[in-house]
Design a protein around this motif. Structure first.
Motif, PDB file in Angstrom:
ATOM      1  N   GLN A  86      16.953  53.376  46.538  1.00  0.00           N
ATOM      2  CA  GLN A  86      17.155  52.347  47.562  1.00  0.00           C
ATOM      3  C   GLN A  86      16.672  52.898  48.909  1.00  0.00           C
ATOM      4  O   GLN A  86      16.756  54.107  49.141  1.00  0.00           O
ATOM      5  CB  GLN A  86      18.645  51.984  47.679  1.00  0.00           C
ATOM      6  N   GLU A 116      18.063  53.103  51.686  1.00  0.00           N
ATOM      7  CA  GLU A 116      19.084  53.905  52.378  1.00  0.00           C
ATOM      8  C   GLU A 116      19.210  55.320  51.806  1.00  0.00           C
ATOM      9  O   GLU A 116      19.884  56.170  52.396  1.00  0.00           O
ATOM     10  CB  GLU A 116      20.447  53.202  52.390  1.00  0.00           C
ATOM     11  N   ASP A 117      18.582  55.599  50.663  1.00  0.00           N
ATOM     12  CA  ASP A 117      18.562  56.960  50.130  1.00  0.00           C
ATOM     13  C   ASP A 117      17.694  57.879  50.989  1.00  0.00           C
ATOM     14  O   ASP A 117      17.868  59.102  50.967  1.00  0.00           O
ATOM     15  CB  ASP A 117      18.041  56.984  48.690  1.00  0.00           C
ATOM     16  N   THR A 144      14.318  56.505  57.685  1.00  0.00           N
ATOM     17  CA  THR A 144      13.136  55.807  58.174  1.00  0.00           C
ATOM     18  C   THR A 144      12.310  56.796  58.993  1.00  0.00           C
ATOM     19  O   THR A 144      12.851  57.801  59.491  1.00  0.00           O
ATOM     20  CB  THR A 144      13.515  54.604  59.070  1.00  0.00           C
ATOM     21  N   GLY A 172      18.967  60.467  53.189  1.00  0.00           N
ATOM     22  CA  GLY A 172      20.247  59.767  53.277  1.00  0.00           C
ATOM     23  C   GLY A 172      21.052  59.845  51.995  1.00  0.00           C
ATOM     24  O   GLY A 172      22.108  59.209  51.879  1.00  0.00           O
TER      25      GLY A 172
END
Length: 144
Positions: A22, A24-25, A28, A56
């Motif tokens: 995902q 969020e893993d 950015t 993350g």
């Protein structure tokens, strides 16, 4: 520069955590750049793509050894330090004069002596091998 390692690092989530990768893993590019501004260091491409893919994901960032958050990175003894063991006996890094190499060789320092030794593998090789070793060790033995 073209992505060289990003997809391989992202593939570690389904491989070892049995879940789809995902966004969020990872971090950015903006989050990573802001964190690197705090630490004041530049990093090789392989380490950059590692953070973009997995920065993350605590389950991998702290799977066995502790891979430092990018704002914690520092240069010491001529090495960019990026990871340590739980007991802080060892720290891993790449030579600071090799930060422009896309995938530099990893070295390990025995903190008690301050001596450095090559791990004889690049960052991407070392990290991929480390996770394989960690997750093989965590698998229950047959019959348990």
């Amino acid at each position: 520069m073209a992505e060289m390692f990003l997809e391989k690092f992202r593939s570690l989530v389904p491989q070892y955590l049995d879940d789809a990768w995902q966004p969020e893993d990872g971090l950015t590019p903006q989050e990573l750049d802001e964190a690197l501004e705090v630490s004041g260091v530049s990093i090789p491409l392989a380490l950059r793509e590692f953070y973009l893919a997995l920065g993350g994901c605590e389950d991998l960032m702290e799977a066995y050894y502790y891979i430092w958050d990018p704002e914690e990175l520092e240069i010491e003894d001529g090495y960019l330090l990026f990871m340590e063991d739980e007991e802080e006996k060892y720290v891993w890094g790449v030579r600071a004069d090799q930060l422009d190499v896309p995938d530099p060789i990893v070295h390990r320092r025995l903190n008690a002596r301050g001596t450095w030794k090559s791990e004889e593998g690049t960052f991407s090789e070392y990290v991929l091998d480390m996770f394989e070793w960690v997750f093989e060790e965590l698998e229950p033995e047959l019959g348990d």
